[in-house]
Design an enzyme around this catalytic site. Structure first.
Site, mmCIF file in Angstrom:
data_model
loop_
_atom_site.group_PDB
_atom_site.id
_atom_site.type_symbol
_atom_site.label_atom_id
_atom_site.label_comp_id
_atom_site.label_asym_id
_atom_site.label_seq_id
_atom_site.Cartn_x
_atom_site.Cartn_y
_atom_site.Cartn_z
ATOM 1 N N GLY A 46 0.827 -1.207 0.000
ATOM 2 C CA GLY A 46 0.000 0.000 0.000
ATOM 3 C C GLY A 46 0.850 1.241 0.000
ATOM 4 N N SER A 51 3.711 7.991 2.938
ATOM 5 C CA SER A 51 4.521 6.810 3.215
ATOM 6 C C SER A 51 4.139 5.664 2.288
ATOM 7 C CB SER A 51 4.339 6.371 4.678
ATOM 8 O OG SER A 51 2.967 6.111 4.934
ATOM 9 N N LYS A 68 6.200 0.668 7.613
ATOM 10 C CA LYS A 68 5.791 1.924 6.997
ATOM 11 C C LYS A 68 7.043 2.778 6.823
ATOM 12 C CE LYS A 68 1.961 3.801 8.356
ATOM 13 N NZ LYS A 68 1.093 3.858 7.159
ATOM 14 N N ASP A 161 -5.411 13.229 11.487
ATOM 15 C CA ASP A 161 -5.672 12.656 10.163
ATOM 16 C C ASP A 161 -6.543 11.404 10.277
ATOM 17 O OD1 ASP A 161 -5.543 12.651 7.407
ATOM 18 O OD2 ASP A 161 -3.660 11.557 7.309
ATOM 19 N N PRO A 164 -10.857 6.804 6.829
ATOM 20 C CA PRO A 164 -11.048 5.352 6.690
ATOM 21 C C PRO A 164 -9.765 4.592 6.391
ATOM 22 C CG PRO A 164 -12.817 6.528 5.581
ATOM 23 C CD PRO A 164 -11.812 7.563 6.005
ATOM 24 N N ASP A 178 -1.420 5.414 12.505
ATOM 25 C CA ASP A 178 -0.792 6.641 11.978
ATOM 26 C C ASP A 178 -0.857 7.837 12.903
ATOM 27 O OD1 ASP A 178 0.262 5.542 9.785
ATOM 28 O OD2 ASP A 178 -0.941 6.610 8.327
#
Length: 893
Positions: A46, A51, A68, A161, A164, A178
């Protein structure tokens, strides 16, 4: 030398695991060696704006983890100790719904942190597959995340932040991830998180105070973002959607989100109240802590029944059982591109004819000059209250007031008191009814302006001068303090736009109320208008099946209103407009047609049957009132619609449409919907300059912005008439005032495809494409994926980057073959083929389009795109007029 631009720069369409090719791994720094000597990176799974996430294997403990890695451009500007500090702040958070950080490291140029590998995907994944979650499940997820945020806020950590993509699942349990990434982004810019003007977050979920870069944000900014997420889980829609971050922010500052019941009728009112409170513009009006929001959600857990669909919640017997979405003729899977555009136009015209409901009022008396006393068109704009005199000079608030008076005073049909008339009442507390008598007005506009640091807030109220009733409060406009005069002009434009819409609604409601003596009939009319508004929204979101069901529900309500007051023509005219909406697909037959026979007809014949129904209703009204301009406009629109969907005898229908619409505007020169369809008629005949002029007339007559399609029509007709300056003006207007509307989302890209000539234009086209698709988080623009790239290809070809244009065209053609949801756009394809020298291919594309839509022959012949084909016998044969059309279906006796 020819430049061949690869397609590598296109944004990834999803976040599914993607293994890096072995040929690339050696040169990729993350695959060079085990990170921190213990993590072997295996595949990318992803990526986002800050990142990239990889699946990796922990060589010491065994098992897989997620790593990440901060993007390289951010790593270069982020001090390692600051990055480590933020990660440690995250590690200190201990909560069952906060994703823990297992490890972190600095191996320049890589900064990374190690997380558990979550196997349940993200909330975004869920929403892409399920769209709307079950009510109880949505509440449970939001409550868990609210508790996680409450814990973080108690530790002094604000997430900044919440969205979803940052809510992940493992064994059905939601985890918030995050924490600190937004702050790391700020540190990457070399500034503290409290620096004025730094805007961090994700547009659709960003709080108003984040959007304007306020110095201090607290946990209430996360409350707002979570409210946005909960709204989306329940409705399948984001509260605000737009083509750019600026458009989304403008919507958030100027408008309230649509009630959730528009998208999902039957939600518990208490749950709607929770979301409404979380989404308040001013932080002090929201829940004051995430834990308080969690408690409110817990109170809703026992009030979360299965939500009924519009069909299920309608009165017994009022609607037939609908077919499944995939079986409804003309659903999103069946409507052709040119028909979908028409469907949007008709549904928006219907919405323009129905306005918001309010409580009925008693009949008004006459004022001294013969106009109705209390008429909302007679209004006074009071000088705005300056709430920050130490930071905001008085001439700024006064100038904004006077600019607003000028803007509204120029609106046809409004009578606005001059600045001299309202100046004596500046700063005086006088009740609206007293001011109404003193100034002889029906509407009072008042408000305040305040400055806090670099943020300027404007609040506006609309009051009924005769009753002291507060009619409406515009959502507070919050913007950055910039050039005073530019800011004044922009604010006046935004406020005037919102006020004109609300005034139009109030005027229409009062006029409708005076037409009938039956309050129950009037109330049914208002309910029908609300349902039509929902149908219009469903049409814009390409939900043709749901739109058809809602139109049928509206028709049922209007039929009952007709029965209560048979002399009232307006419900009958509205039924005709609803029939026009149903002419784009309904599994239910019109009255008088046998359902079994209807089911046996082709989809095209079913469309024609509903168009004929609209025509019959218009004729019925005109027998009773031969000079009714709305009925003439309805009949003209019905004839145009029948012609557009391929009914036989197109020439006769075009003549009838023109005749009726011209008669309507002769009786009522400012009838915007009639002028807008006259523009469409001129377009079909290839008279683009006349079409642009008619669209301008439509816009000028639309004093209260009731018909949204006028600006879109004006944009395309100006473009086709070669009026690029006007086209840019209409594009900017649409982006500023109709953020998220599909008609304007791609207008900047369209302009480049028509007029771009340089490499800089080609770069701009790629950038605009990426911006559009990055903002389209719900995938609503997926069907026009190929159109956007064809406009990029056209820009490349016009910039003499022919090889690159061919490469994009090949990519488009390949995608069209593989993905049936992408709608074919033959004319744009033919345009690009011609630009890259494929004359035969261009003619094939044109032929395919005209086979589906033979009534577009004159339009294609006049289109500037195909000027190089003039004189080619094959093109002349394709565009020659020919009789064509769907035979009218015969009803069973």
């Amino acid at each position: 030398m020819e430049d061949s631009q690869p397609l590598d720069g296109e944004p990834r369409a999803d976040l599914r695991p993607v293994s890096v090719p072995s040929s690339d791994r050696a040169s990729h720094p993350v695959f060079d060696r085990p990170l921190a000597g213990r993590y072997r990176v295996e595949a990318e799974i992803g990526r986002g704006g800050t990142s990239i996430v990889y699946r990796a294997h922990d060589l010491q403990r065994g098992g897989d983890v997620a790593i990440k890695v901060l993007r390289l451009e951010l790593s270069e500007t982020t001090a390692a100790d600051r990055f480590a500090s933020e990660v440690r702040r995250h590690q200190a958070l201990r909560h069952p719904n906060i994703l823990p950080v297992l490890d972190y490291g600095d191996e320049r140029p890589l900064l990374f942190c190690v997380l558990p590998l979550m196997t349940g995907g993200t909330l975004r994944d869920r929403l892409q597959h399920e769209r709307q979650l079950e009510t109880a499940e949505a509440i449970a997820i939001a409550r868990s995340i609210a508790r996680a945020l409450g814990h973080a806020h108690e530790q002094g950590v604000v997430h900044r932040d919440v969205k979803p993509e940052n809510i992940l699942f493992a064994d059905g349990v939601p985890f918030l991830a995050d924490f600190g990434i937004a702050r790391v982004m700020e540190l990457a810019d070399g500034v503290a998180s409290t620096t004025t003007g730094v805007v961090r977050g994700t547009g659709p979920y960003m709080s108003p105070e984040q959007a304007v870069g306020e110095k201090h944000v607290d946990g209430r900014t996360d409350v707002y973002s979570l409210g946005c997420v909960l709204y989306e889980m329940l409705t399948g829609m984001q509260p605000f959607v737009g083509p750019t971050a600026q458009a989304v922010i403008a919507q958030r500052m100027l408008y309230e989100p649509r009630p959730m019941s528009v998208y999902r009728p039957g939600l518990p009112p208490a749950l709607e109240a929770v979301v409404d409170r979380a989404l308040q513009i001013t932080p002090s009006d929201r829940f004051q802590s995430a834990n308080a929001m969690a408690e409110a959600l817990e109170g809703n857990m026992d009030r979360a029944p299965r939500v009924l669909t519009p069909i299920e919640s309608s009165p017994a017997g009022s609607l037939p059982t609908p077919a499944p979405f995939s079986e409804i003729p003309g659903s999103a899977r069946g409507i052709r591109p040119w028909r979908w555009v028409g469907a949007v136009a008709v549904s928006v015209a219907i919405a323009g004819a129905v306005l918001s409901s309010r409580a009925p009022r008693t009949a008004a008396s006459r004022a001294a000059d013969g106009t109705l006393a209390g008429d909302p068109r007679r209004l006074a704009v009071l000088y705005l209250d300056n709430q920050s005199p130490d930071q905001l000079p008085a001439w700024v608030s006064d100038g904004l007031t006077e600019e607003l008076i000028d803007r509204l005073g120029a609106v046809q049909g409004l009578r606005v008191i001059s600045p001299n008339g309202v100046r004596p009442y500046r700063g005086r507390a006088i009740a609206p009814d007293s001011l109404g008598r003193l100034l002889d007005v029906g509407t009072i506009i008042s408000g305040s302006v305040a400055r806090s640091g670099d943020a300027l807030r404007v609040s506006i109220r609309l009051s009924d001068a005769s009753s002291n009733q507060l009619l409406y409060t515009l959502p507070t406009i919050t913007t950055l303090w910039t050039s005073v005069f530019a800011l004044q002009d922009s604010l006046a434009d935004r406020v005037a736009f919102g006020l004109r819409q609300r005034l139009g609604e109030e005027i229409a409601v009062r006029e409708n109320r005076r037409e009938t003596s039956s309050v129950p009939a009037w109330e049914l009319m208002q309910q029908a208008q609300d349902v039509v508004r929902s149908a219009d929204e469903a049409t814009k979101q390409r939900g043709a099946g749901q739109a058809a069901r809602l139109y049928l529900r509206a028709d049922s309500l209007l039929t009952r209103a007709e029965g209560l007051d048979p002399s009232w023509l307006r419900p009958t005219i509205r039924r005709g407009l609803v029939a026009l909406g149903l002419s784009f697909g309904s599994s239910v037959s019109p009255p008088g047609i046998d359902p079994l026979q209807y089911a046996a007809w082709s989809v095209a014949q079913q469309h024609v049957a509903w168009g004929q129904r609209a025509l019959a209703i218009a004729n019925d009204v005109l027998r009773r009132a031969p000079r009714n301009p709305e009925a003439l406009s309805l009949r003209g629109n019905a004839a145009f619609q029948l012609m557009s969907i391929g009914a036989a005898d197109a020439d006769s229908l075009a003549a009838q449409a023109t005749r009726d619409l011209l008669a309507a505007v002769d009786l009522r020169p400012n009838m915007a919907s009639a002028w807008s369809t006259l523009a469409d008629l001129a377009k079909r005949e290839g008279r683009f300059a006349d079409a642009a002029d008619a669209a301008q007339r439509a816009f000028n007559g639309d004093a209260f912005f009731e018909v949204r399609r006028t600006a879109s029509t004006a944009f395309f007709m100006s473009l086709r008439a070669g009026r690029l300056v006007d086209a840019r003006k209409w594009c900017q207007f649409g982006l500023a005032h109709y953020a998220g509307d599909p008609r304007f989302t791609e207008c900047e890209l369209t302009l480049l495809g028509w007029s771009g000539r340089s490499r800089a234009d080609a770069d701009s086209a790629w950038r605009v494409l990426r911006d559009i698709e990055r903002r389209d988080t719900l995938g609503m623009l997926a069907p026009t994926w190929n159109y956007r790239r064809l406009m990029v290809a056209a820009t490349l070809a016009r910039a003499s980057l022919t090889d690159s244009a061919r490469a994009v065209l090949r990519n488009v053609l390949q995608r069209q073959q593989q993905d049936s949801t992408v709608r074919a756009v033959q004319l744009a394809e033919g345009y690009v083929r011609l630009l890259v020298g494929d004359r035969d291919g261009a003619l094939r594309s044109i032929a395919a389009q005209l086979q589906r839509a033979p009534n577009e022959r004159a339009e294609v012949a006049a289109l500037e795109w195909f000027t190089p084909l003039h004189g080619d016998a094959r093109f002349d044969a394709l565009t020659a007029r020919a009789a064509a059309g769907v035979p009218a279906p015969r009803a069973v006796p």
